[in-house]
Design a protein around this motif. Structure first.
Motif, short mmCIF file in Angstrom:
data_model
loop_
_atom_site.label_atom_id
_atom_site.label_comp_id
_atom_site.label_asym_id
_atom_site.label_seq_id
_atom_site.Cartn_x
_atom_site.Cartn_y
_atom_site.Cartn_z
N ASN A 113 0.74 -1.22 0.02
CA ASN A 113 0.10 -0.09 -0.10
C ASN A 113 1.07 1.24 -0.09
N LEU A 114 0.16 2.44 0.07
CA LEU A 114 0.93 3.60 -0.35
C LEU A 114 1.70 4.02 0.89
N ASN A 115 1.19 3.71 2.26
CA ASN A 115 1.98 4.22 3.17
C ASN A 115 3.15 3.38 3.41
N THR A 116 3.21 1.93 3.08
CA THR A 116 4.36 1.02 2.95
C THR A 116 5.48 1.54 2.39
N LEU A 117 4.89 1.76 1.00
CA LEU A 117 5.75 2.26 -0.06
C LEU A 117 6.40 3.71 0.19
N SER A 118 5.78 4.62 0.98
CA SER A 118 6.26 5.75 1.54
C SER A 118 7.38 5.62 2.40
N HIS A 119 6.91 4.55 3.51
CA HIS A 119 7.95 4.46 4.66
C HIS A 119 9.12 3.73 4.09
N ASP A 120 9.19 2.78 3.16
CA ASP A 120 10.39 2.16 2.53
C ASP A 120 11.14 3.25 1.73
N THR A 121 10.57 4.16 1.15
CA THR A 121 11.20 5.17 0.51
C THR A 121 12.11 6.21 1.33
N ALA A 122 11.27 6.52 2.46
CA ALA A 122 11.99 7.52 3.53
C ALA A 122 13.07 6.63 3.93
N ILE A 123 12.82 5.15 4.30
CA ILE A 123 13.96 4.72 4.93
C ILE A 123 15.35 4.41 4.16
N GLY A 124 14.90 4.21 2.74
CA GLY A 124 15.85 4.07 1.88
C GLY A 124 16.75 5.36 1.59
N LEU A 125 16.18 6.63 1.77
CA LEU A 125 17.01 7.78 1.79
C LEU A 125 17.65 8.24 2.86
N VAL A 126 17.18 7.71 3.98
CA VAL A 126 17.96 7.88 5.31
C VAL A 126 19.33 7.17 5.19
#
Length: 305
Positions: A113-126
């Motif tokens: 879902n979009l929340n999971t995709l958002s979390h994963d993307t943010a984690i990847g950038l950190v």
């Protein structure tokens, strides 16, 4: 902002970044995370981070950054240039999630879902910042979902870093405002320069804000709905807005899969199976009648696997 790396192939996601200031590798730093384009049915979603030494927070404030949603496009461009010019102490990185990536992630068998995709993307950038040598001590994030759970999740993944997750973080913390500006400027550039691989000729670029309730966006979606192949990749076809229009306006077809005998079901309902579009009448492949959808993507029928 140069988004040519994404523009060259906007069917896949792309990461862009500034140079990493040397001072960010030697001093304790803060980092902000925000996104642009979460809600629209058109175009990509862009996640952005900005980071700088904690000792430079006052200098960042002096740039007078603000929540990108409160700024005009011209004001965002001016502020982004200021951020980019501050390369001696400030760095940024972006992850552009293509509409195709968003939709296929949400509709794949193991759905994301979009929340999971958002979390994963943010984690990847950190993680990208850490891998680049940035000495992170503080991370500030605009929340996606319940703030406490998101904060706990990030704190477990990045122990030793003080994580703060707050609603409206882009209006509370200048480093998040800076990330918001970077993300929004990138999305504006990408949408404005979008190259349609579907060869739509003189495509109408008056598609409004891209949000589902925008009359211009609704009109554009109706205009560019192909009755068989749906939408160009500019559209997030997993959005309910697009799905509803496809269901009500497009040709009814049946897919062959493991759960349904598509050919027989199609015959029973007097509809065409999706497979019938790959072949000429009689089941013999006829390349001269292949729809442009397949030729543009270099797709061919196979006799054997």
């Amino acid at each position: 902002m140069d988004t040519s790396a994404f523009d060259a192939d906007n069917s896949v996601s792309c990461r862009l970044s500034s140079i990493i200031p040397d001072v960010c590798k030697t001093e304790d730093c803060c980092l902000g995370i925000d996104e642009a384009g979460r809600g629209p049915v058109l175009g990509p979603m862009v996640y952005g981070i900005c980071f700088c030494p904690i000792s430079k927070k006052e200098e960042l404030k002096g740039l007078k950054v603000a929540d990108s949603k409160t700024l005009s496009e011209a004001e965002r461009e001016t502020l982004f240039q200021k951020l980019d010019d501050a390369k001696g102490f400030l760095g940024w990185a972006l992850h552009i999630l293509s509409p195709n990536t968003i939709s296929t992630s949400m509709l794949q068998r193991t759905k994301c879902n979009l929340n999971t995709l958002s979390h994963d993307t943010a984690i990847g950038l950190v993680q990208f910042a850490l891998d680049s040598g940035v000495q992170l001590k503080e991370v500030f994030v605009d929340t996606v979902g319940p703030a406490e759970k998101y904060e706990e999740k990030l704190s477990k993944i990045f122990p030793g870093i003080d994580v703060t997750v707050r609603p409206k973080a882009d209006s509370l913390f200048p480093i998040v405002s800076a990330a918001s500006i970077c993300a929004k400027v990138a999305r504006d550039h990408v949408v404005k320069n979008w190259k349609f691989v579907e060869n739509l000729a003189d495509v109408d670029t008056e598609y409004g804000s891209g949000y589902p309730n925008d009359p211009k966006t609704k009109a554009w979606l109706l205009k560019y709905l192909d009755p068989v192949f749906g939408y160009p990749q500019f559209v997030r076809f997993s959005w309910s807005t697009a799905q509803t229009l496809i269901d009500s306006k497009a040709v009814t077809v049946h897919w062959d899969d493991d759960e349904e005998d598509g050919e027989k079901a199609a015959q029973r309902l007097a509809n065409r199976s999706m497979l019938s579009y790959f072949s000429a009448p009689g089941g013999v492949t006829n390349p001269t009648q292949t729809h442009r959808f397949f030729t543009e993507r270099r797709l061919k029928s196979l006799d054997t696997l």
